[in-house]
Design a protein around this motif. Structure first.
Motif, PDB file in Angstrom:
ATOM      1  N   ILE A  31       0.854  -1.179   0.000  1.00 31.25           N
ATOM      2  CA  ILE A  31       0.000   0.000   0.000  1.00 31.25           C
ATOM      3  C   ILE A  31       0.890   1.228   0.000  1.00 31.25           C
ATOM      4  O   ILE A  31       1.896   1.273   0.700  1.00 31.25           O
ATOM      5  CB  ILE A  31      -0.876   0.004   1.261  1.00 31.25           C
ATOM      6  CG1 ILE A  31      -1.863  -1.148   1.202  1.00 31.25           C
ATOM      7  CG2 ILE A  31      -1.597   1.324   1.407  1.00 31.25           C
ATOM      8  CD1 ILE A  31      -2.570  -1.373   2.501  1.00 31.25           C
ATOM      9  N   THR A  47      -9.849  -7.735   5.793  1.00 33.23           N
ATOM     10  CA  THR A  47     -10.096  -6.339   6.149  1.00 33.23           C
ATOM     11  C   THR A  47     -11.569  -5.993   5.993  1.00 33.23           C
ATOM     12  O   THR A  47     -12.157  -5.320   6.839  1.00 33.23           O
ATOM     13  CB  THR A  47      -9.254  -5.427   5.250  1.00 33.23           C
ATOM     14  OG1 THR A  47      -7.992  -6.037   5.049  1.00 33.23           O
ATOM     15  CG2 THR A  47      -9.086  -4.091   5.869  1.00 33.23           C
ATOM     16  N   ASN A  56      -7.450   0.338  -0.004  1.00 29.10           N
ATOM     17  CA  ASN A  56      -7.160   1.089   1.200  1.00 29.10           C
ATOM     18  C   ASN A  56      -8.111   2.281   1.320  1.00 29.10           C
ATOM     19  O   ASN A  56      -8.575   2.626   2.401  1.00 29.10           O
ATOM     20  CB  ASN A  56      -5.712   1.564   1.125  1.00 29.10           C
ATOM     21  CG  ASN A  56      -5.188   2.007   2.455  1.00 29.10           C
ATOM     22  OD1 ASN A  56      -4.659   3.077   2.584  1.00 29.10           O
ATOM     23  ND2 ASN A  56      -5.364   1.192   3.463  1.00 29.10           N
ATOM     24  N   THR A  64      -4.273   8.201   0.318  1.00 22.95           N
ATOM     25  CA  THR A  64      -3.881   6.863  -0.076  1.00 22.95           C
ATOM     26  C   THR A  64      -3.780   6.736  -1.594  1.00 22.95           C
ATOM     27  O   THR A  64      -4.453   7.448  -2.339  1.00 22.95           O
ATOM     28  CB  THR A  64      -4.858   5.819   0.477  1.00 22.95           C
ATOM     29  OG1 THR A  64      -4.316   4.544   0.212  1.00 22.95           O
ATOM     30  CG2 THR A  64      -6.198   5.938  -0.185  1.00 22.95           C
ATOM     31  N   ASP A 109      -4.106   3.683  -2.992  1.00 22.62           N
ATOM     32  CA  ASP A 109      -4.543   2.315  -3.212  1.00 22.62           C
ATOM     33  C   ASP A 109      -6.057   2.288  -3.092  1.00 22.62           C
ATOM     34  O   ASP A 109      -6.627   2.780  -2.127  1.00 22.62           O
ATOM     35  CB  ASP A 109      -3.906   1.425  -2.134  1.00 22.62           C
ATOM     36  CG  ASP A 109      -4.275  -0.029  -2.315  1.00 22.62           C
ATOM     37  OD1 ASP A 109      -3.448  -0.750  -2.863  1.00 22.62           O
ATOM     38  OD2 ASP A 109      -5.384  -0.410  -1.909  1.00 22.62           O
TER      39      ASP A 109
END
Lengths: 147, 497, 81, 492, 122
Positions: B73, E86, B136, B131, B133
């Motif tokens: 990431i 996640t 993410n 971010t 990504d």
């Protein structure tokens, strides 16, 4: 506060199960970085065992093992552990969460990464246990001051 | 050494403070506020440093854990994200300076979780912005949304219901985004924005690609309350505590708009949403509808916060309009409007907070000229922000509309020009309705006390200074808009327009 | 993995989700949701994601179910639709 | 630097005025000194403008390629001189007026006034359309507190109407400006038209012109966009005087001249036949407004309709696009300003001293207020176009301009409206001098010198500029040089 | 046609699940039912990701000394799995917040029926 269950079966079964559950949860946590499992799952299992003890044995006896008040601070501490380990790597010259830079007495970066993750897993487990129990207690309390 | 970690600093500061607040809160409730404030100021400082570095040296990348980007990431500090993070952190600092008294009175007893969750919200929002990504980004989107639901729910009696409905719709939006992401990942095997930007142009236009693009746009559209997916917004902003609405209204939806911008122009190539699919056009039509709808409903509201919420629906649609057009002028207008509207709405919601503290309500039909007597400075700030919303030069609001009008004329979209201008007038109607009551409606005397006997009851300096700073900033943003546009915004627009 | 097994699991999954949504007794709905989570977890494991399956089992059938139960503890058990 | 200073002078006074709200004398000192200072700055620009050298100052960019720029070209200096010069008189008069009536919220009054004047000078000196638009909108907003000053329901609804009209005009002007920018790529005013030479289709040009006309026409009171003006007479009289005879409405006609002469230019106007459109509108406005003025009994409303009519003189003069017509139109800005402000001052003085607003109550008032009514007579005669007063002068040129342009109808309109002017003003004068009041006037006499002196001064100015149009400021030369630059700029 | 359905049966099932979940979230009036729908929707997305990464002859991505580590063709891509871990965390967090809201809604209004709630909010 939750009253103990009236059923003998529930009480006995859960009293027997809880220690095994918790030991297995610890296994899952520490085994997590090279097998299925990890901090999240293990933490959830610890939390499940604690919640089970609350539901079966009643609030009063469950508090002996884990106080209600510990929930949210533990959640914060666990997450902080996670974040702090990442930050330690920064202070020793790596990127954030780059465990290869952790100041551990190991030579092999791969090993370092492996053990670094262990710290993270422990942090996650603590955070999850704390948070889930806190959510449970909060929801239960939410009822009682209303009834 | 710090320079190298700049992309990380802003979210991590918020994250740490979010975690530290419950711990220092154990020592005493009063310690929560200073921690939050200091963290926010530090983050502002870091974000400002980041902006200057990004403008000077271009994009700065930060790989987490030392894993190289397509796998690991990464955080990216390019002009667009750094500008957004400056906006987010700066406004948060101002709102937090303002927040102490309103939070004490509106969410008393829950200060520690409130500040902690606020910091978590900011972690999420700044994370989204920084971010590089896409997955993410989803995680941060959910962190910020969850924190948002929580700080909305501590408001008035109907607040939990509003928050719950927001949660349901917000989760649908996030899931849509995730589904889109799944398709994109299946096609490309990558989640990194820069990596995707190089892969996608080589892909054939297959149904999965189209579905993925559409799903992501719809999902983000839900999060940014794009008409007709705005249903959650009015209730949520109305019933939330003042501080929460002052944070969420200017920042929450803007960040979603940022995501839309990122996905449409940086991940997919700009021509994708323009030439290959009519997404840009659809967005434009929806935005035009939203602009009108929001303004018309705002006129009908009896509660000031609700009126501002509907006005948000309309203003967000302005941003969507700019994104939909997708030309350089239009994007300039959209980004400038993100900044301007954040300042205007923050100022307006802070004034509502002041009002609730001083007179205890914000119902428009009960306003009278005792307000200008009681709180002249707050009302002055409100007036300036309202004029800016209407679009009176040299206040900031005029200039973003100016760019959008220029962009619509460039496209020969006369209907849109008419709608933008008509909405200026509609916003004049609903703001002057309030201003007229505040300044001109004689006091509804209770017990014959009368206007002259009213003592000034203006809020404390800690609340007044941020309010006035925000409304004063509207002058600066307006007058120096060209500097902002040429120095900052042009640097952040996608290179391949 | 056997395709028959997967198909069966998917059918079970869909059935469980429909039951969970349509049953008016919320406790039964939550029980059905637990079944759903377990089946989903087995499916995930069948597709090779051991970690995800494990987690889904712990979370979906464990924590979520507990949360649902707690929520139902004193809110009405019957749903109107 | 001077144009900027001229704009800032009154703006800088605003915080001082606000700060000294507890000390009326100090506050008024700020107003007066700002007015004098501003006038001095503007006067210092006159020689340059006469020599056709425009002081230019360009500040930051408002939009990429368009800066916040001031340019003291002859037209701007011309307008600024009148507005800032008359502000001095109005300031004195305002002090007398608001103190005479013990008005509340005097601080807000003077502060808004100062902002208005800044905006007006800003409009005069703006070098491009965007700067113009900026100050135009500021003027709109700053006038609002003055219109609603009395805070009565009538004033508030007048304020609403005012805002509805002017804000709409503002957004229309935004559209027009943005479109111009899109077409021409620049926005700076230039004699002969900034759009001259652009490849604008005929239909588009028509729409654009209509947008511009609607944008500036509202403030210029062109029918059917005029109806806010009589309503806005709910404002205190000095406000009506300065803003509705000098600043706001003149900003409107100033805008018309800018649009006609500096945005479109004579050539485009001719080519697309816009000049006849404007002429028809203006002529109709002149006649209709004069007729409507006849029917008003409220003195200020009658003056308001007279203003509507006279504004269209200027518009018509500009639309004629002939040398004398354009010059006469521009010069009429000055002459109408001095005369109309005199009349409004008189109406205010009568109201303050005798609380009379209607023409029917004015019988025999001249015996009570000889100075006031004397000044009123001068203004009324001037507006009707009687020779020694400056109104005659501008009308003369307008008439010649109509002949030059071969527009006999326009000439006819001028003559007819002269008669109508006489018809609605002379009865007032007649009543004041030759009728006696049925109530015994209880000897209120003249208003305070703070009010009488300014109105006498403006009356004298009207006469002086009638006799010597070029005195002091070279107004007439300025008007001539503007005309020349516009008309020749079109041919280049 | 049959082949098409057979080849993609997992995706069809997942799409059906998604629709069921959406139906529950949007059309059910009871707030608990909405959350059940949410769980279904989230699980279906997890299945979608996992199904996208699976392959018939691959094995679970766990280090096994007996097999070659160097040949990625032998293993199922683990990245979607980590992503889904996640996503599960996010899902359970959402559920936690949702229950806190649910309890507080019930405490204030004594009902969990959306229609009644909206009526009472006016």
């Amino acid at each position: 506060m939750i009253q103990p269950s009236n059923s003998l079966i529930v009480a006995v079964v859960s009293r027997t199960m809880i220690p095994y559950l918790q030991v297995f949860a610890l296994y899952v946590i520490f085994h997590g970085h090279y097998g299925p499992g990890g901090g999240f799952q293990g933490g959830a299992m610890v939390a499940a065992s604690l919640i089970l003890s609350r539901m079966a044995l009643g609030g009063e006896r469950a508090e002996v093992q884990f106080r209600s008040a510990w929930g949210s601070p533990l959640g914060a501490i666990g997450a902080l552990l996670f974040a702090a380990v990442g930050l330690v790597a920064v202070f020793f010259g790596g990127e954030y969460l780059n465990y290869a830079y952790l100041p551990l007495p190991l030579d092999d970066p791969a090993l370092l990464r492996s053990y670094g993750i262990l710290f993270i897993e422990i942090g996650v487990a603590i955070a999850l246990t704390g948070t889930l129990v806190a959510i449970f207690d909060d929801l239960v309390e939410g009822h009682e001051d209303y009834d | 050494m710090i320079e190298q970690h700049l992309p990380l600093l802003v979210p991590i500061t918020y994250l740490f403070s979010a975690l530290v607040i419950p711990l220092v809160g154990l020592a005493g409730r009063r310690y929560a506020y200073p921690v939050a404030l200091i963290a926010s100021l530090l983050a502002t400082f870091a974000a400002a440093r980041g902006l200057s570095v990004a403008l000077r040296e271009g994009a700065m990348r930060y790989a987490f854990g030392g894993w190289a980007p397509p796998i690991g990431i990464e955080f990216v500090l390019d002009p667009l994200s750094s500008c957004m993070s400056v906006l987010l952190t700066g406004l948060t600092s101002l709102v937090l300076i303002h927040a102490r008294r309103p939070v004490e009175s509106e969410v008393s007893g829950k200060e520690i979780p409130f500040y902690s969750v606020t910091m978590l919200l900011m972690t999420g929002l700044t994370g989204i912005v920084l971010t590089g990504d896409l997955f993410n980004l989803f995680v941060f989107l959910e962190i910020s949304s969850l924190a948002g639901y929580a700080i909305i729910a501590v408001g008035e009696k109907p607040a939990p219901v509003a928050a719950f409905r927001y949660l349901i719709l917000g989760t649908i939006g996030a899931t849509m985004y995730l589904i889109g992401l799944a398709f994109l990942y299946m096609l490309t095997g990558s989640l990194n924005m820069a990596d995707l930007a190089s892969i996608i142009p080589q892909l054939p236009l297959t149904p999965p690609l189209v579905v993925s693009f559409a799903m992501m746009v719809v999902g983000v559209g839900l999060k940014m309350a794009l008409f007709p997916m705005h249903g959650w917004l009015p209730d949520a902003y109305t019933y939330a505590p003042s501080t929460s609405s002052a944070l969420l209204a200017p920042l929450g939806t803007k960040v979603a708009a940022y995501v839309l911008l990122r996905v449409m122009f940086f991940v997919f190539q700009p021509s994708f949403g323009r030439d290959m699919l009519p997404v840009g056009d659809v967005l434009t039509y929806l935005a035009a509808g939203g602009i009108l709808f929001g303004s018309i409903l705002a006129i009908a509201q009896k509660e000031l916060k609700r009126m501002l919420a509907f006005s948000s629906v309309s203003q967000i649609a302005y941003i969507a309009l700019g994104i939909g057009f997708g030309s350089q002028l239009a994007l300039t207008g959209a980004v400038l409007h993100i900044v301007n509207h954040a300042f205007m709405k923050a100022a307006l919601f802070l004034v509502v907070g002041n009002m609730r503290l001083v007179v205890g309500h914000s119902r428009i039909d009960q306003f009278d000229d005792s307000l200008r007597r009681l709180m002249p400075w707050s009302m002055a700030a409100f007036t300036i922000a309202a004029l800016s919303m209407v679009g009176i030069p040299p206040l900031a609001g005029f200039f973003s509309k100016w760019y959008l009008v220029l962009a619509s004329i460039e496209r020969s979209a006369w209907g849109i020009v008419a709608i933008i201008l008509l909405t200026s007038l509609l916003s004049a109607v609903y703001f002057f309705r309030v201003l007229e009551r505040v300044y001109l409606r004689p006091l509804q005397a209770i017990g014959g006390s009368g206007f002259e006997s009213l003592a000034r009851k203006e809020v404390t300096m800690s609340m007044l200074v941020p309010t006035l700073t925000l409304s004063g900033a509207l002058f600066i943003l307006g007058v120096f808009n060209t500097t902002i546009v040429t120095k900052v915004i042009h640097a952040m627009l996608p290179p391949a327009l | 993995m056997f395709i028959q097994l997967e198909v069966t699991l998917f059918i079970l999954l869909i059935a469980a989700s429909i039951v969970a949504l349509q049953v008016r007794d919320l406790l039964a709905a939550v029980a059905s949701l637990s079944v759903f989570s377990f089946v989903a977890a087995s499916l995930v494991i069948a597709m090779g994601a051991v970690d995800v399956g494990f987690t889904e089992a712990v979370v979906g059938a464990g924590i979520s179910a507990v949360l649902f139960m707690v929520a139902l503890y004193h809110t009405p058990r019957r749903s109107e639709d | 630097m001077l144009p900027l200073l001229a704009v800032m002078a009154s703006l800088a006074a605003v915080p001082l005025i606000l700060l000294s709200s507890r000390f009326p004398n100090l506050r008024e000192t700020w107003t007066i000194s700002a007015a004098v200072l501003k006038f001095a700055f503007v006067c210092a620009l006159v020689p340059g403008a006469l020599a056709n050298k425009s002081a230019v100052i360009s500040l930051i960019d408002l939009s990429p390629g368009v800066s916040l720029a001031f340019k003291a070209d002859p037209l701007g200096v011309f307008f600024a001189t009148i507005a800032s010069g008359l502000w001095i008189f109005t300031s004195f008069y305002s002090i007398g007026y608001v103190r005479g009536l013990q008005e509340e919220k005097q601080t807000r009054y003077f502060a808004s006034f100062a902002v208005c004047l800044s905006a007006t000078i800003g409009i005069a000196f703006s070098a491009n359309l965007l700067t113009f638009l900026l100050f135009y909108e500021i003027l709109t907003v700053a006038t609002y507190p003055l219109v609603i000053h009395k805070e009565t329901p009538i004033a508030i609804s007048a304020g609403r109407k005012y805002l509805a009209y002017t804000l709409t005009a503002g957004v229309v002007l935004i559209a027009a400006t943005a479109w111009t920018y899109h077409v021409a790529g620049r926005l700076d005013f230039r004699p002969g038209g900034l759009l001259a030479g652009s490849n604008l289709g005929s239909g588009e040009a028509r729409l654009l012109f209509l947008l511009f006309l609607a944008g500036v026409g509202v403030k210029a009171g062109i029918m059917p966009l005029h109806s806010w003006l009589p309503t806005a007479m709910a404002a205190p009289t000095p406000v009506s005087a300065l803003l509705h005879a000098v600043a706001v409405v003149k900003s409107g006609v100033f805008g018309v001249i800018r649009v006609v002469g500096f945005v479109f230019g004579p050539e485009l106007m001719h080519r697309h036949g816009f000049d006849s459109v404007v002429m028809v509108l203006a002529a109709a406005t002149i006649i209709l407004a004069s007729l409507l003025a006849l029917t008003q009994d409220n003195l200020k409303r009658r003056l308001a309709y007279s203003t509507v009519g006279h504004l269209s003189y200027i518009v018509l003069g500009a639309a004629l696009l002939s040398p004398s017509g354009f010059t006469g139109g521009i010069y009429h800005i000055a002459t109408h300003a001095t005369m109309k402000i005199t009349l409004f001052f008189c109406a205010g003085a009568i109201y303050v001293q005798h609380h009379k607003e209607n023409i029917g109550d004015l019988n025999g008032i001249a015996r009570e207020m000889p100075w006031t009514m004397g000044a009123f007579t001068v203004g009324a005669l001037g507006l009707a176009g009687i020779p020694p007063i400056n109104g005659f002068f501008s009308k003369w040129y307008l008439g010649i301009g109509a002949l030059e342009a071969n527009e006999f109808v326009a000439l006819l309109v001028f003559l007819l409206s002269g008669l109508l002017n006489a018809a609605y003003f002379f009865p007032i004068v007649y009543r004041a001098y030759f009728r006696t009041s049925e109530h015994n006037n209880n000897g209120h006499g003249e208003a305070s010198p703070l009010m009488v002196v300014p109105l006498v001064c403006t009356a004298i100015l009207s006469v002086v500029f009638g006799l010597a149009p070029n005195l002091f400021f070279g107004f007439f030369d300025l008007a001539m040089s503007i005309t020349q630059s516009v008309l020749s700029g079109g041919r280049i | 046609m049959i082949e098409f359905i057979q080849g993609y049966y997992a995706y069809w099932a997942i799409v059906i699940l998604m629709l069921i979940g959406l139906y529950g979230m949007l059309l059910k009036r009871n707030l608990v039912k909405k959350l059940i729908g949410m769980t279904v929707l989230q699980s279906s997305v997890i299945l979608l990701f996992v199904a996208s990464g699976t392959k018939w002859n691959g094995t679970v991505p766990i280090l096994d000394v007996g097999r070659s580590v160097d040949d990625p063709a032998l293993y199922i891509n683990p990245l979607p799995h980590t992503l889904m871990l996640t996503a599960i965390v996010v899902g359970v967090a959402t559920l936690g917040v949702a229950f806190a809201l649910l309890i507080s809604v019930y405490r204030r209004y004594q009902t969990l029926d959306e229609k009644t709630l909206l009526k009472q909010m006016q």
